[in-house]
Design a protein around this motif. Structure first.
Motif, short mmCIF file in Angstrom:
data_model
loop_
_atom_site.label_atom_id
_atom_site.label_comp_id
_atom_site.label_asym_id
_atom_site.label_seq_id
_atom_site.Cartn_x
_atom_site.Cartn_y
_atom_site.Cartn_z
N ASP A 412 0.83 -1.21 0.00
CA ASP A 412 0.00 0.00 0.00
C ASP A 412 0.86 1.25 0.00
O ASP A 412 0.59 2.22 -0.73
CB ASP A 412 -0.92 0.01 1.22
CG ASP A 412 -1.98 -1.08 1.13
OD1 ASP A 412 -2.26 -1.53 0.00
OD2 ASP A 412 -2.50 -1.49 2.20
N THR A 413 1.92 1.25 0.83
CA THR A 413 2.80 2.42 0.89
C THR A 413 3.55 2.58 -0.42
O THR A 413 3.72 3.71 -0.92
CB THR A 413 3.79 2.28 2.06
OG1 THR A 413 3.06 2.09 3.27
CG2 THR A 413 4.65 3.52 2.18
N ASN A 414 4.02 1.46 -0.99
CA ASN A 414 4.73 1.53 -2.27
C ASN A 414 3.83 2.11 -3.37
O ASN A 414 4.28 2.89 -4.21
CB ASN A 414 5.22 0.15 -2.69
CG ASN A 414 6.45 -0.27 -1.89
OD1 ASN A 414 7.26 0.56 -1.51
ND2 ASN A 414 6.58 -1.58 -1.63
N SER A 415 2.55 1.73 -3.33
CA SER A 415 1.63 2.26 -4.35
C SER A 415 1.37 3.75 -4.15
O SER A 415 1.14 4.48 -5.12
CB SER A 415 0.31 1.48 -4.30
OG SER A 415 -0.33 1.67 -3.03
N PRO A 431 4.43 4.36 12.64
CA PRO A 431 4.08 2.93 12.58
C PRO A 431 3.24 2.56 11.36
O PRO A 431 3.20 1.39 10.98
CB PRO A 431 3.31 2.69 13.88
CG PRO A 431 3.80 3.74 14.80
CD PRO A 431 4.04 4.94 13.95
N ALA A 432 2.55 3.54 10.76
CA ALA A 432 1.73 3.24 9.59
C ALA A 432 2.59 3.01 8.35
O ALA A 432 2.10 2.47 7.35
CB ALA A 432 0.74 4.37 9.34
N ASN A 436 9.33 -1.82 11.16
CA ASN A 436 10.47 -2.04 12.05
C ASN A 436 10.25 -1.22 13.33
O ASN A 436 10.40 0.01 13.33
CB ASN A 436 11.77 -1.62 11.36
CG ASN A 436 13.00 -1.98 12.17
OD1 ASN A 436 12.94 -2.12 13.40
ND2 ASN A 436 14.14 -2.11 11.49
N GLU A 437 9.90 -1.91 14.42
CA GLU A 437 9.63 -1.21 15.68
C GLU A 437 10.89 -0.56 16.23
O GLU A 437 10.83 0.51 16.86
CB GLU A 437 9.06 -2.19 16.70
CG GLU A 437 7.69 -2.73 16.33
CD GLU A 437 7.14 -3.66 17.39
OE1 GLU A 437 7.83 -3.84 18.43
OE2 GLU A 437 6.04 -4.20 17.19
N SER A 438 12.03 -1.17 16.02
CA SER A 438 13.29 -0.58 16.48
C SER A 438 13.55 0.75 15.80
O SER A 438 13.96 1.72 16.44
CB SER A 438 14.45 -1.55 16.20
OG SER A 438 15.68 -0.94 16.52
N LEU A 439 13.28 0.80 14.51
CA LEU A 439 13.47 2.05 13.76
C LEU A 439 12.51 3.12 14.26
O LEU A 439 12.92 4.27 14.48
CB LEU A 439 13.26 1.79 12.27
CG LEU A 439 13.33 3.02 11.36
CD1 LEU A 439 14.71 3.67 11.42
CD2 LEU A 439 12.99 2.64 9.92
N GLY A 444 11.60 8.18 17.32
CA GLY A 444 10.86 8.90 18.37
C GLY A 444 9.64 9.62 17.82
O GLY A 444 8.97 9.14 16.90
N GLU A 445 9.38 10.80 18.38
CA GLU A 445 8.22 11.58 17.95
C GLU A 445 8.44 12.12 16.54
O GLU A 445 9.56 12.47 16.16
CB GLU A 445 7.97 12.74 18.91
CG GLU A 445 7.58 12.29 20.32
CD GLU A 445 7.30 13.48 21.21
OE1 GLU A 445 7.44 14.63 20.75
OE2 GLU A 445 6.92 13.25 22.38
N SER A 446 7.34 12.24 15.81
CA SER A 446 7.41 12.75 14.43
C SER A 446 6.34 13.81 14.24
O SER A 446 5.26 13.75 14.85
CB SER A 446 7.22 11.61 13.43
OG SER A 446 5.92 11.08 13.54
N SER A 447 6.63 14.78 13.40
CA SER A 447 5.64 15.82 13.07
C SER A 447 5.09 15.64 11.67
O SER A 447 4.10 16.28 11.30
CB SER A 447 6.28 17.21 13.20
OG SER A 447 7.37 17.34 12.30
N CYS A 448 5.73 14.78 10.87
CA CYS A 448 5.29 14.55 9.50
C CYS A 448 6.04 13.35 8.95
O CYS A 448 6.94 12.81 9.61
CB CYS A 448 5.54 15.77 8.62
SG CYS A 448 7.30 16.17 8.45
#
Length: 516
Positions: A412-415, A431-432, A436-439, A444-448
């Protein structure tokens, strides 16, 4: 010449001297009554003055009655036009009732005429000695002419003074309007213009409470931006829901009390008008409505005359032009800033490309690109990742320490990404995209999330196969929201460094091939 005639001539000379001077109408009536009594020496007399549709008894002589009124009849109304001379005893029944003639024993009436209006009259009950002679009638006619000329001159003077005062007021208002228009047209800030327009409308109209609102066509609301109450420092901020703007036609001034149906069509929540104490609504419009002014009653204890309404309409036109100019100027300023920002981006991109072209290793290109994004666009977290045949492996990064972390995007992401830059402005969405949970933990926190593919091919690819991108530039946190031109620049950078990275990789592989 006998003594009686000599005395009358002296009285007439005194009357001429008095009635050729400036006096108020009340004083002229008193003088007329006094001179009439001196000239005729009547057995009784009374002075009447017109007040609206009645003649009211002002004073009497020789103990006659008080508090007496008679109505203005059609014949008395037309007396100055069709006769205009003293009335004899035979003519009195044509103009006065028998009761009036009996009450005052009237035998002679001297009309007091102001231009074409019967302003009053003096009624006499005959002479104290003898009968009225032709000489008495001539003398009363002469005195009547003096009084009437004086009343007319007094009225003309009052009219002239009123016109002069009105002209002076209009000249002053036009001067104020001229200066105010200059000030309004020179103001470029819409907020300041609203405050200035509120003060100008308050001064020009003399309104006790003045409110100024701007109309927003998107929300169909009118927000009060300026408020002035000359009796207090109170401020009010209100919002009006606008109905049918077209119902006003070409009208500029709307009277709230007299045109309630029109007001209800124009404004949905009319209860706000009560809070603003609005009695007049001034529309700031031409092709479109951009604002309204609300005026209360005048603080000058008089209603708005036609001259004031004309000035208000002129001021409304000037305010429309000033507001339109201010809005156009703000638009031009925004466009100028946007153009300057885009030019700065292009300069930055130009310097970056020149520097990148001088790089000799892939590592230099990646670090330099990330440093430029960090310093130039406030990007806090970003990294490069390249495909190693099995997964994407992180390379250089800023704002976060990533050492050879591996990940893959789902279908889905590739498309979604395909061959274009993909961006997601929502925070906490890592996470969407990354399994990779480690990555995700290290990021950490993301704004975009901004994902820019780096396309490249290593060898022949069959037409029925889809080769994944050579790598990605991924941004996960920024100081501010990225603008469209900045996202475009990220895409341009990735597309420009793609051939450089590919050739540098090929260059690094040449020694290995030669050894084999």
């Amino acid at each position: 010449m006998n003594l009686e005639k000599s005395s009358r001539y002296e009285i007439l000379l005194q009357a001429i001297e008095v009635f050729t001077q400036r006096y108020e109408s009340a004083a002229l009536f008193d003088f007329a009554f006094s001179f009439a009594n001196e000239l005729l020496n009547p057995a009784g007399s009374a002075l009447f003055k017109r007040v609206n549709d009645e003649f009211i008894l002002l004073k009497t002589q020789n103990g006659m009655m008080h508090d007496y009124r008679i109505p203005v009849t059609e014949k008395l109304e037309k007396l100055p036009l069709f006769y205009g001379r003293p009335l004899s005893e035979e003519q009195l029944p044509d103009y006065f009732s028998p009761d009036f003639i009996r009450d005052f024993s009237a035998v002679h009436v001297i009309p007091l005429i102001n231009d074409t209006v019967l302003a009053g009259f003096i009624v006499t009950a005959g002479l104290a000695e003898g009968e009225l002679t032709e000489g008495d009638r001539i003398v009363s006619t002469m005195m009547m002419s003096l009084v009437n000329a004086s009343l007319e001159n007094n009225q003309r003077l009052h009219d002239f003074q009123s016109v002069t005062a009105e002209l002076d007021r209009k000249i002053f208002s036009l001067f104020v309007l001229n200066q105010s228009t200059k000030a309004l047209l020179s103001e470029r800030n819409a907020e300041h213009l609203c405050e200035m327009a509120t003060d100008v409308f308050s001064e020009i109209s003399g309104s006790r409470v003045t409110s100024f609102g701007l109309y927003d066509a998107l929300t169909n609301k009118l927000k009060i931006k300026g408020y002035r109450n000359v009796h207090s420092f109170q401020k009010k901020y209100a919002e009006l829901s606008i109905g049918e703007v077209q119902c006003c036609g070409v009208k500029t001034v709307i009277r709230v009390k007299e045109e309630q149906e029109l007001v209800q069509q124009l404004i949905q929540n009319t209860e706000v008008l009560t809070e603003l104490e609005a009695e007049y609504i001034i529309l700031i419009k031409k092709e479109e409505l951009i604002g309204m002014v609300f005026l209360s009653d005048s603080r000058q204890a008089s209603s708005y005359d036609s001259g004031t309404i004309e000035l208000i309409e002129t001021l409304a036109s000037s305010t429309y032009i000033a507001l339109s100019n201010a809005r156009h100027f703000e638009t031009l300023q925004k466009q100028k800033l946007e153009a300057e920002a885009k030019l700065d981006v292009m300069h930055l991109y130009n310097r970056l490309i020149r520097t990148i072209n001088s790089c000799r290793t892939t590592e230099e290109i990646l670090k330099l690109s990330l440093k430029t994004l960090e310093l130039g666009f406030g990007i806090k977290k970003a990294f490069f990742a390249f495909y190693n045949g099995e997964a994407y492996e992180t390379a250089a990064s800023i704002g976060v320490s990533l050492e050879k972390e591996r990940f893959l995007f789902d279908e889905d992401t590739n498309s979604l990404i395909n061959d274009e830059v993909y961006y997601d402005y929502f925070a906490g969405r890592l996470p969407a995209y990354f399994t990779n949970e480690s990555l995700c933990g290290k990021l950490g926190e993301s704004s975009c999330v901004v994902i820019a593919p780096i396309q490249g091919h290593s060898g022949y690819v069959p037409p029925d196969e889809v080769q994944p991108p050579y790598g990605y530039l991924i941004v996960t946190e920024t100081a501010e929201n990225l603008k469209d031109e900045e996202i475009l620049l990220i895409d341009t950078i990735t597309r420009n460094i793609t051939p450089l990275i590919y050739h540098l990789d090929q260059k690094e592989m040449l020694p290995k091939l030669e050894i084999r």
